[in-house]
Scaffold this motif. Sequence first.
Motif, PDB file in Angstrom:
ATOM      1  N   THR A 100      -5.645   0.738   3.025  1.00  0.00           N
ATOM      2  CA  THR A 100      -5.854  -0.563   2.399  1.00  0.00           C
ATOM      3  C   THR A 100      -7.281  -0.649   1.891  1.00  0.00           C
ATOM      4  O   THR A 100      -8.228  -0.462   2.644  1.00  0.00           O
ATOM      5  N   SER A 118      -3.514  -4.075  -0.829  1.00  0.00           N
ATOM      6  CA  SER A 118      -3.391  -3.118  -1.926  1.00  0.00           C
ATOM      7  C   SER A 118      -4.228  -1.879  -1.628  1.00  0.00           C
ATOM      8  O   SER A 118      -5.290  -1.972  -1.010  1.00  0.00           O
ATOM      9  N   ALA A 119      -3.757  -0.736  -2.100  1.00  0.00           N
ATOM     10  CA  ALA A 119      -4.480   0.527  -1.939  1.00  0.00           C
ATOM     11  C   ALA A 119      -5.459   0.761  -3.083  1.00  0.00           C
ATOM     12  O   ALA A 119      -6.120   1.793  -3.132  1.00  0.00           O
ATOM     13  N   THR A 123       0.800  -1.226   0.000  1.00  0.00           N
ATOM     14  CA  THR A 123       0.000   0.000   0.000  1.00  0.00           C
ATOM     15  C   THR A 123       0.833   1.277   0.000  1.00  0.00           C
ATOM     16  O   THR A 123       0.267   2.353  -0.215  1.00  0.00           O
TER      17      THR A 123
END
Length: 93
Positions: free
Chosen positions: A53, A67-68, A48
């Motif tokens: 997140t 993951s962002a 991220t």
Amino acid sequence: MSSLPVLNVGFSNIVFASKILAILQAESAGAKRLRLEAKESSRLIDATQGRKTRSVLVLDSGHIVLSAIRPDSLAKRLENGDNSFGKEDEEEE
């Protein structure tokens, strides 16, 4: 040289598409539980770059990738075979 399908999970971090079992909403109870268990067993991968997140990827190895990028955006990338790396990662969120 053959090109293996990869998924850009943000900020030039990639995951082999064939290794992904699921993409989950980060705020779901199941994703939170998976995240905690993975952290305790050293299977958590944070991609991220310090951002919030938004999605949790479950890999066939048992690793969990944070993951962002929103799950729907990751799914579109998988469907379209879009593995580009660019400023859209930073601007999307």
